[in-house]
Structure formats: C-alpha cells, structure tokens
Scaffold this motif. Structure first.
Motif, PDB file in Angstrom:
ATOM      1  N   SER A 211      59.516 103.731  96.129  1.00 15.22           N
ATOM      2  CA  SER A 211      60.332 102.519  96.141  1.00 15.22           C
ATOM      3  C   SER A 211      61.105 102.381  97.443  1.00 15.22           C
ATOM      4  CB  SER A 211      61.310 102.554  94.954  1.00 15.22           C
ATOM      5  OG  SER A 211      62.276 101.544  95.058  1.00 15.22           O
ATOM      6  N   GLU A 213      64.146 101.538  97.628  1.00 15.92           N
ATOM      7  CA  GLU A 213      65.550 101.865  97.398  1.00 15.92           C
ATOM      8  C   GLU A 213      65.924 103.157  98.140  1.00 15.92           C
ATOM      9  OE1 GLU A 213      66.042 102.400  93.250  1.00 15.92           O
ATOM     10  OE2 GLU A 213      64.947 100.583  92.728  1.00 15.92           O
ATOM     11  N   ARG A 234      56.193 104.410  85.976  1.00 16.03           N
ATOM     12  CA  ARG A 234      57.274 104.816  86.861  1.00 16.03           C
ATOM     13  C   ARG A 234      57.431 106.331  86.795  1.00 16.03           C
ATOM     14  NH1 ARG A 234      56.551 100.157  87.500  1.00 16.03           N
ATOM     15  NH2 ARG A 234      58.073  98.461  87.761  1.00 16.03           N
ATOM     16  N   ASN A 269      62.288  96.957  84.123  1.00 16.00           N
ATOM     17  CA  ASN A 269      62.604  97.405  85.480  1.00 16.00           C
ATOM     18  C   ASN A 269      63.463  98.649  85.412  1.00 16.00           C
ATOM     19  OD1 ASN A 269      61.659  95.000  87.343  1.00 16.00           O
ATOM     20  ND2 ASN A 269      62.673  94.073  85.587  1.00 16.00           N
ATOM     21  N   CYS A 271      65.751 101.601  87.912  1.00 19.02           N
ATOM     22  CA  CYS A 271      66.358 101.997  89.187  1.00 19.02           C
ATOM     23  C   CYS A 271      67.056 103.338  89.020  1.00 19.02           C
ATOM     24  CB  CYS A 271      67.381 100.964  89.662  1.00 19.02           C
ATOM     25  SG  CYS A 271      66.669  99.517  90.443  1.00 19.02           S
ATOM     26  N   LEU A 321      66.950  93.941  88.596  1.00 15.11           N
ATOM     27  CA  LEU A 321      67.570  95.072  89.302  1.00 15.11           C
ATOM     28  C   LEU A 321      67.188  95.091  90.771  1.00 15.11           C
ATOM     29  CD1 LEU A 321      67.106  97.925  86.655  1.00 15.11           C
ATOM     30  CD2 LEU A 321      69.120  96.533  87.038  1.00 15.11           C
ATOM     31  N   PHE A 324      70.148  97.552  93.553  1.00 13.83           N
ATOM     32  CA  PHE A 324      70.170  98.797  92.798  1.00 13.83           C
ATOM     33  C   PHE A 324      71.589  99.128  92.316  1.00 13.83           C
ATOM     34  CE2 PHE A 324      71.668 100.515  96.756  1.00 13.83           C
ATOM     35  CZ  PHE A 324      70.899  99.883  97.709  1.00 13.83           C
TER      36      PHE A 324
END
Length: 394
Positions: A211, A213, A234, A269, A271, A321, A324
């Motif tokens: 990701s 992020e 994920r 989703n 995070c 999201l 984050f």
C-alpha cells in the motif's frame, strides 16, 4: 522581613536541589525515567548535574522505551506550497482544530514526500532518492541520511524505522526494487552511522502490492499493508528490527473470512495504524456502515482483540479510508481530504462518540496528510551534524 523571607525561600530551594542531586544515581535515574518528556525538558534547567544526566543518548533511549504505552499522542499536518513542505502541529479541543506552536518548513528544489513517522521523527524523501530526518518539536535543523543510490526513485523503494532492543539502537530499513520489479534488495542503517548494510532477508511479496500508506512501527517491528491479487485479499508484511528479518503478520481470523457474504464479495477497506504502542487495524464495511478496530495485543501469539465497533456512523464518514487513521489523546481520527477544506472525524473510544471538524490550511497550501506522533527525548543532534531548516514558533 520581606528580604529575610526571600532569603529563606531561596535557601529552601537550594536545599531541595541539593537533596535531589545527592540521591544515589540509580535512584535519581529511576525517578527521572517516570516523568513525561516535557517535564524532563524542564528538569534540564535546574542544574548542570541533572542536565548532563538526561542530555545523553542512553537516557533518552531508555526514557523513550519506558513510555511507549503511556505517551499522549500529538497531532501534526503535512502541507505543501511548492517548493515548500511544512509540518504544522495541531491541537484538538472543544470540537475544533487549531494550529499549535510548532511549525517547520523545508525548501526543496525537487518534489518531497513523507516516507514514515517514528515517535517525534519525520522522514522526508525526494524523487532523486535523498532522505532526511526532521524533528519538528523545537529542534532547528535536519539530519540527512547517507546516500541511497541503490534505492532508486520514489515508487521503487520502501523505508521504515524502529528500535532494536538487543543492541539498544535505532535502525532504518530500506527495500529497493530493481530491473523493473524483477529483483529487490534490502539494506539497514543504524542511526548515527554513515553506511547502509545489505541484509539477506527480503519481503515475501512484490513491492507493487504494498500500500501507498506510510508504514506503522509497533510491537518491535515496522509493518506494511499488502494488497492481494484476489479481490478483498489483505495481508501484512513486517520487518523485525531485532532479527532483521521480514515475515508475514496474520490479520484477525474473522477478517480473513469476512470478504464474502452469502457467496457475494463484501466491499470493505482496511488501514494500519498504531494504538497505545500496538499495531492496530481499522476496517469499514459496506453497505452496513460498519467500522471495527482491532489491536494486536500479543505479537508472539498473533493475538488480536476487537477494540471498537460501530454500525451508526455519521453522514459523510470516510468509509473508503483514503485518509489513513491515526491516534489522538482519547481515541482515533480519520481524515476526508478536499482541495478547499478537510474534514477530521474524531472517535472518542471512552464513549464511542464521533465528532466532525472542518480544517483549512493556510493560503495557497495543500494539505497532504495528518499524523499522530509522540513527544520523546530523541534528538537528531545526537546522531550527526544537522543542516539548516526554517522553523517558525507562533
């Protein structure tokens, strides 16, 4: 009489100072380690003895480790008005967000972006592969990391930082992709040294699956979220700084099997963020407007605990999201970005209440992201010579 009383008060203060510094060193250190970082900063002004005691790497490292779980998280936003990149501290109180007293602005001829946040240290990178550490809490200057010619461009490398409790050192890991993704290498830098060291361990996945992020440092490792090849898949890949090895960190079992409902895929989703010093996962599910927060309490046993659940989220809640999550003093926050105005959603984990707050950057600036950080005694000047950066105290 007044003068006599003043002398008496001064004598009493001197006597107390002597009593404090005359304590056995181990007892005095134990007392100072129990104080928050802000109080330790005030202690430096009491005497040279106390200043020398707390103003060294060993004490700051021990103090940071001692307060991993009880540090009050602070808020900071990252904004850009090219060629300037600004880190501005924020305060959330009485359902409003205002600018704090710390701001630091970096001027760069190349595009700059945030690589990671570790305690009170922010790592900025540029497209030419350069990286620098910044401490926005009153420390004037930036620490440029050794050259990473092996790292390549922005999208070809990953960075993360953590603490090795075996060697009592801070380390930075860099994973680089080469030959258009056909090969990758991993290097480790011990903060304060001038050379990256290549290691044999590599992430068990393609970097393109990781990701965008920033990574999360918690439970003695740094963690990245992996987007699987199958819809809804994920996973978490982690790097253990003590063993200097990459590994998989399983997500909660209920999340592994929750991407299907009656044979149909559920749009959800996920995070990663840090909560009370532990790795946490925020999950939103459609179409039921559900949000869950899971916390990894025991990384050795992969023990996940559901920390928060809500099926009554307010209108406008950022289910996707895109901003984050992060941690604030009494809970977590999420961000819904907009070119003109940004909305922050503060979830109070004590009561479960959710507050929505609007925030605008300064004129002509674009808000990139909002982060939480911890106030620690880590000082960049202990790890190298600092270059000039522009800091503004308001």
């Amino acid at each position: 009489m007044a003068r006599k009383r003043q002398r008496s008060s001064s004598d009493i203060a001197d006597a107390r100072k002597k009593q404090l510094t005359e304590l056995p060193v181990d007892v005095l250190v134990d007392i100072l380690l129990r104080l928050p970082a802000k109080s330790v900063g005030c202690i430096k002004c009491v005497s040279k003895t106390l200043l020398n005691m707390v103003n060294n790497i060993s004490f700051s490292t021990l103090h940071t480790r001692s307060h991993t779980m009880d540090q009050v998280p602070r808020l900071i936003c990252c904004s850009r008005h090219h060629p300037l990149l600004t880190l501005q501290s924020l305060k959330y109180k009485d359902n409003s967000v205002t600018n704090g007293r710390h701001a630091i602005t970096i001027s760069s001829s190349t595009y700059s972006f945030l690589r990671f946040v570790f305690c009170n240290l922010f790592c900025l990178g540029s497209k030419n592969g350069d990286s620098m550490l910044i401490n926005p809490l009153g420390e004037r200057g930036l620490l440029r990391l050794p050259e990473t010619s092996f790292a390549g461009l922005e999208n070809d490398s990953l960075f993360g930082m953590g603490f090795d409790d075996k060697t009592n050192t801070y380390k930075i890991v860099c994973v680089s992709c080469h030959d258009r993704g056909k090969s990758k290498t991993a290097h480790v830098l011990v903060l304060g040294t001038n050379r990256w060291r290549q290691i044999s361990s590599l992430p068990p996945c393609e970097l393109s699956r990781i990701s965008d992020e920033p990574p999360v440092c918690a439970n003695g490792a740094v963690h990245w979220l992996i987007m699987g090849q199958v819809r809804g898949d994920r996973r978490i890949v982690s790097f253990d700084f003590r063993r200097e090895e990459f590994c998989w960190t399983p997500i909660p079992p209920t999340l592994q099997s929750s991407n299907k409902h009656h044979g149909h895929y559920v749009e959800w989703n996920i995070c990663l963020f840090s909560l009370r010093g532990c790795l946490a996962i925020a999950v939103t599910k459609f179409p039921w407007s559900i949000m869950e927060v899971w916390v990894l309490k025991d990384s050795n046993e992969n023990q996940w605990v559901r920390y928060y659940y809500s099926n009554e989220l307010p209108a406008g809640f950022p289910f996707k999201l895109l901003g984050f999550p992060g941690e604030w003093e009494h809970g977590i926050f999420l961000t819904d970005y907009n070119l003109m105005e940004t909305s922050f959603f503060f979830i109070d984990l004590r009561s479960g209440s959710i507050s929505t707050v609007k925030y605008k950057c300064s004129t002509r600036s674009f808000l990139l992201s909002m982060h939480s950080y911890s106030e620690t005694l880590i000082s960049l000047k202990d790890y190298g010579d600092l270059e000039e950066a522009h800091e503004v105290i308001t």
